[in-house]
Design an enzyme around this catalytic site. Structure first.
Site, PDB file in Angstrom:
ATOM      1  N   ARG B  23      49.205  39.117  23.226  1.00 25.68           N
ATOM      2  CA  ARG B  23      47.805  38.671  23.383  1.00 25.68           C
ATOM      3  C   ARG B  23      47.275  38.091  22.072  1.00 25.68           C
ATOM      4  NH1 ARG B  23      43.851  43.963  23.014  1.00 25.68           N
ATOM      5  NH2 ARG B  23      45.350  45.293  21.976  1.00 25.68           N
ATOM      6  N   SER B  50      39.188  42.732  24.268  1.00 27.73           N
ATOM      7  CA  SER B  50      40.505  43.150  24.751  1.00 27.73           C
ATOM      8  C   SER B  50      41.445  41.964  24.916  1.00 27.73           C
ATOM      9  CB  SER B  50      40.370  43.875  26.089  1.00 27.73           C
ATOM     10  OG  SER B  50      39.562  45.017  25.946  1.00 27.73           O
ATOM     11  N   GLU B  71      35.272  38.624  38.313  1.00 26.69           N
ATOM     12  CA  GLU B  71      36.507  37.846  38.187  1.00 26.69           C
ATOM     13  C   GLU B  71      36.636  36.785  39.274  1.00 26.69           C
ATOM     14  OE1 GLU B  71      36.314  41.180  38.379  1.00 26.69           O
ATOM     15  OE2 GLU B  71      36.675  41.764  36.300  1.00 26.69           O
ATOM     16  N   HIS B 122      47.210  43.111  28.792  1.00 26.58           N
ATOM     17  CA  HIS B 122      47.426  44.541  29.050  1.00 26.58           C
ATOM     18  C   HIS B 122      48.307  44.749  30.280  1.00 26.58           C
ATOM     19  CE1 HIS B 122      44.026  44.432  26.394  1.00 26.58           C
ATOM     20  NE2 HIS B 122      43.861  45.736  26.364  1.00 26.58           N
ATOM     21  N   ASP B 130      45.120  54.151  29.729  1.00 27.49           N
ATOM     22  CA  ASP B 130      44.151  54.123  30.830  1.00 27.49           C
ATOM     23  C   ASP B 130      44.723  54.570  32.166  1.00 27.49           C
ATOM     24  OD1 ASP B 130      42.300  53.395  29.031  1.00 27.49           O
ATOM     25  OD2 ASP B 130      41.745  51.486  29.950  1.00 27.49           O
ATOM     26  N   ARG B 180      49.577  44.329  25.527  1.00 31.13           N
ATOM     27  CA  ARG B 180      48.550  44.918  24.668  1.00 31.13           C
ATOM     28  C   ARG B 180      49.126  45.425  23.352  1.00 31.13           C
ATOM     29  NH1 ARG B 180      46.944  50.259  23.646  1.00 31.13           N
ATOM     30  NH2 ARG B 180      44.719  50.509  23.247  1.00 31.13           N
TER      31      ARG B 180
END
Lengths: 290, 329
Positions: B23, B50, B71, B122, B130, B180
Site C-alpha cells: 500500500r 489506512s 463504497e 489490507h 481486526d 497492510r
C-alpha cells in the site's frame, strides 16, 4: 389542449405534447414487437422525455460524444423503451432500429448498455446507481469549468435502494447546481404501490433534509417540467430534485394506475387498443391521427 | 540464488532489512504518476490514512475526493468521473472495495468499461488484528470473474510502485490488491515490471511455486531452505497479474517441472490457484496443489501467527514441496 406558448423559443408546448404522444405510440409498438418490457413507466415519462430532449437538453445527435453536451443519465433503466424512442426521434439512430428492441444482435438492449447505442450516457437497470454516476459527471464538469448540466432520472420505487441516499447525502453537500434529479413519482413498483411496499413519504421533506432544492411538478404538464428545469439553473450551490408526479401507463386507459403494467408488454389486441387511446389523446387530438 | 536478470534485491534475506508494504509503494507510485497527469483523481471512503490516500490528498488536495463511508456511491461517482475523462482511483479496505460494492463495480464500472482503478488494501490475512470479519479472502475471486477487469496483486513495495504507474496509463477497469503489513522488498527500483510477463524469480527444475502478493516472501524463504537443506531446486514464479494470466510462462514451467504449488493469501477457491488450475487443466494437465485459506474464515492475531495457523508459512510450503515430490517418486 393548452395554448400556452413558450416565450423564448419553439417548439411550442403543444408541439411537444404531440411529440410525447408520438413517443408513447412508438413505445407501444416497440413493446409489442419485443414481446416483453416495461409499459407503465415508459408511457408515464414520455412527457418528461419530450420536454428534455426537444427543449431542455443541449445535445446534438450528430455529435453524440461532444464534450460540452448536457448529460442525461437514466437510472431506472427498465423504462429504456421511451429513452430509445426519444433518441431515435431526435435523430441519434434510425427509427427502423427501434423494432429490434430486446432481440439478438440489437443495439437496443433490454436495459441500457453504454458504448452500444449513440446518445446513451450510462449503463443501468440494476436500480440505485444512476445518481452516483450523474454526480461523478457533474463533479467532472465543475473540475473542468464546463457549463454542461447533468440530468438523472430515477423511479420512485428505486428510492428503496440505499445507494440512492448515499448519493443524495453526498451531492446535497456539494456545490452541484449543475445537477438535476428527476424522480418519476408514479407510486408503483413491481410488488405493488410504493406506499404499501416501502413507504417513501414524506419524500419532499426527506430530500430537503438532504439539502436538495426540491420542486414538485405535474409530470404530464410539459410547461411545468420545462420551468422546473429552468428554475434549477438559478439555484446556487446545491443540486435540484424535481419530483414529477406521473400516472403510470399515462395515455392508455386500461394501463393507467395499474401496478400489473409495470413490467409487462401489451399483446397484439392490447396494443391496438392502446394505440386507439393514444391516437385520440383523450379526445384532444383527433384530426391528425385518425 | 535469485534471477540476476531482474535486478532483484540481493539483501532480501538479511535480518535487519526494512519492511515495507505494497500500500505504501502504490501510494508513492500514484503520486509520481499524478504529477504528470492532471486527470488522475483519488477517492476514498473514510479510510484515507489506512489506504494511504492521505498522501495523495496532501500533494493534490483539489484532486482528492472524500466520499464518506459509502463504497457503492464511490464506485458510481468514479464511473461518472471516468466517463467524463477523469482517471479515478478509488480505495478502501479490500473487504469493502470490492466486497461491499461488487455489483456497482460490475454494472457502473465494468459493464460500461469505465476507466476506474479499484484499490483494495489490507487484503487477506494482513488485516490481521481486526479478525475474520475484516479479512478479505474472496476479493480476487470476486474481481477476476468480471469482464473488462484486470486484476493485479503486487509482491512488494517496489513492484506496487511500478504497478501504480502502469495502472495510470492502462485504459479500463483494474483491481489492485494491496497489503497492510511490511515485508522485505524482493524487487528493487531497477526491477522491470512488465504486465504481460510473470517474473521468474528463481530458476529451478524440481517443482514450480507460484504466488502473488506479499506472501511471495514466504515462498522465497521456503525456496532457500529447500535448496540449502533438502537439495531441491524449486522454480519460483511471481504472478502479480492474475488477470490476464501469463499462460506462456506458466506452461513453460509446467512442462519443465510437471509439478505446481500455488501459494496465496486468499481462499483456495476462485483465486490465483484456481486461475492457474484452469489454464493447466486445459493445456497441459499436471498436478497442481493449491495452498491458501481452506474454505474458512480467519481470526485475530499477528500476521505471522495467522500464516502459521492457517498453514501458509515458509515451513508449510517446504513441507508441501516435500510431500509433492515424495508423491511423485
Amino acid at each position: 389542449m393548452p395554448d400556452t406558448h413558450l416565450h423564448c423559443q419553439n417548439p411550442t408546448i403543444s408541439a411537444l405534447e404531440v411529440t410525447a404522444n408520438e413517443l408513447r405510440k412508438t413505445v407501444i409498438q416497440m413493446l409489442l414487437e419485443a414481446g416483453s418490457g416495461h409499459s407503465a413507466g415508459s408511457l408515464g415519462t414520455a412527457d418528461i422525455f419530450a420536454a428534455l430532449y426537444f427543449h431542455v437538453l443541449n445535445v446534438d445527435p450528430k455529435k453524440p460524444d461532444w464534450d460540452d453536451r448536457d448529460r442525461f443519465v437514466l437510472s431506472n433503466g427498465h423504462i429504456c423503451p421511451v429513452w430509445y424512442a426519444t433518441l431515435s426521434e431526435k435523430g441519434f439512430f434510425p427509427k427502423k432500429e427501434l423494432w429490434t428492441l430486446r432481440k439478438i444482435n440489437s443495439r437496443l438492449q433490454g436495459h441500457p448498455a453504454l458504448n452500444c447505442l449513440p446518445g446513451i450516457e450510462n449503463s443501468s437497470g440494476s436500480l440505485g446507481q444512476g445518481i452516483s454516476q450523474a454526480v461523478g459527471m457533474a463533479l467532472a464538469a465543475k473540475m473542468d469549468s464546463k457549463n454542461y448540466r447533468v440530468f438523472v432520472m430515477t423511479g420512485d420505487g428505486e428510492l428503496n435502494e440505499g445507494q440512492v441516499w448515499e448519493a443524495a447525502m453526498y451531492a446535497g453537500n456539494k456545490d452541484l447546481n449543475n445537477l438535476v434529479w428527476i424522480i418519476d413519482r408514479n407510486y408503483i413498483q413491481i410488488d405493488g404501490r410504493t406506499e404499501d411496499v416501502q413507504p417513501l413519504e414524506n419524500l419532499r421533506e426527506k430530500l430537503e433534509a438532504f439539502n436538495w432544492f426540491v420542486i414538485e411538478v405535474d409530470g404530464h404538464n410539459i410547461e411545468e417540467i420545462i420551468n422546473a428545469c429552468n428554475m434549477a439553473k438559478a439555484v446556487s450551490q446545491r443540486p435540484t430534485a424535481i419530483i414529477a408526479h406521473t400516472i403510470p401507463g399515462k395515455g392508455v386507459e386500461f394501463m393507467e394506475y395499474k401496478v400489473e403494467w409495470h413490467g409487462k408488454a401489451p399483446n397484439k389486441s392490447e396494443s391496438m387498443k392502446a394505440l386507439r387511446d393514444l391516437r385520440s389523446l383523450d379526445g384532444k387530438i383527433s384530426c391528425e391521427y385518425d | 540464488m535469485l534471477n540476476s536478470k531482474l535486478k532483484l534485491n540481493k539483501e532480501v534475506f538479511q535480518k535487519d532489512i526494512e519492511l515495507k508494504s505494497t500500500r505504501e509503494g502504490f501510494a508513492a507510485g500514484l503520486i509520481e504518476a499524478a504529477e504528470n497527469n492532471e486527470s488522475i483523481l483519488s477517492l476514498c471512503a473514510d479510510l484515507k490514512h489506512s489506504t494511504k490516500a492521505d498522501l495523495f490528498e496532501n500533494k493534490f488536495p483539489n484532486r482528492y475526493l472524500e466520499i464518506g463511508i459509502a463504497e457503492q456511491n464511490m464506485a458510481g461517482i468514479a464511473a461518472g468521473l471516468a466517463l467524463s475523462g477523469k482517471i479515478p482511483f478509488i480505495s478502501s479496505l479490500a473487504i469493502f472495495v470490492p466486497g461491499r460494492n461488487w455489483e456497482q463495480l460490475r454494472l457502473s464500472v465494468c459493464f460500461s468499461n469505465a476507466n476506474v482503478k479499484v484499490i483494495g488494501t489490507h487484503a487477506g490475512l494482513m488485516h490481521c488484528y481486526d479478525g475474520g470479519m475484516a479479512q478479505a479472502l474472496e476479493d480476487i475471486a470476486l474481481t477476476r470473474v468480471l469482464p473488462n477487469m484486470t486484476v493485479i496483486e503486487p509482491i512488494d513495495y517496489w513492484q506496487a510502485k511500478a504497478v501504480a504507474k502502469f495502472a495510470a496509463k492502462h485504459k479500463g477497469p483494474m483491481y489492485i490488491r494491496l497489503g497492510r503489513e511490511g515485508t522485505p522488498s524482493i524487487t528493487t527500483e531497477e526491477t522491470p515490471f512488465d504486465p504481460e510477463n510473470a517474473q521468474l524469480l528463481l530458476e529451478g527444475e524440481d517443482i514450480t511455486l507460484i504466488s502473488s502478493g506479499q506472501i511471495t516472501y514466504e515462498v522465497l524463504l521456503a525456496a532457500r531452505e529447500l535448496m540449502s537443506v533438502h537439495k531441491i531446486k524449486p522454480e519460483v514464479i511471481s504472478m502479480p497479474v492474475i488477470k490476464p494470466l501469463d499462460e506462456k510462462t506458466l506452461l513453460r514451467s509446467a512442462k519443465k517441472t510437471k509439478k505446481i504449488i500455488t501459494i496465496e493469501n486468499h481462499q483456495i477457491s476462485g483465486g490465483l490457484g484456481s486461475a492457474i488450475s484452469e489454464v493447466i487443466t486445459e493445456n497441459f494437465p499436471v498436478h497442481v496443489h493449491r495452498m491458501g485459506m481452506q474454505d474458512r474464515f480467519g481470526e485475530s492475531g499477528k500476521y505471522h501467527e495467522l500464516l502459521d495457523k492457517f498453514g501458509l508459512s515458509a515451513h508449510h510450503i517446504v513441507n508441501q514441496v516435500l510431500n509433492q515430490i515424495k508423491k511423485n517418486e
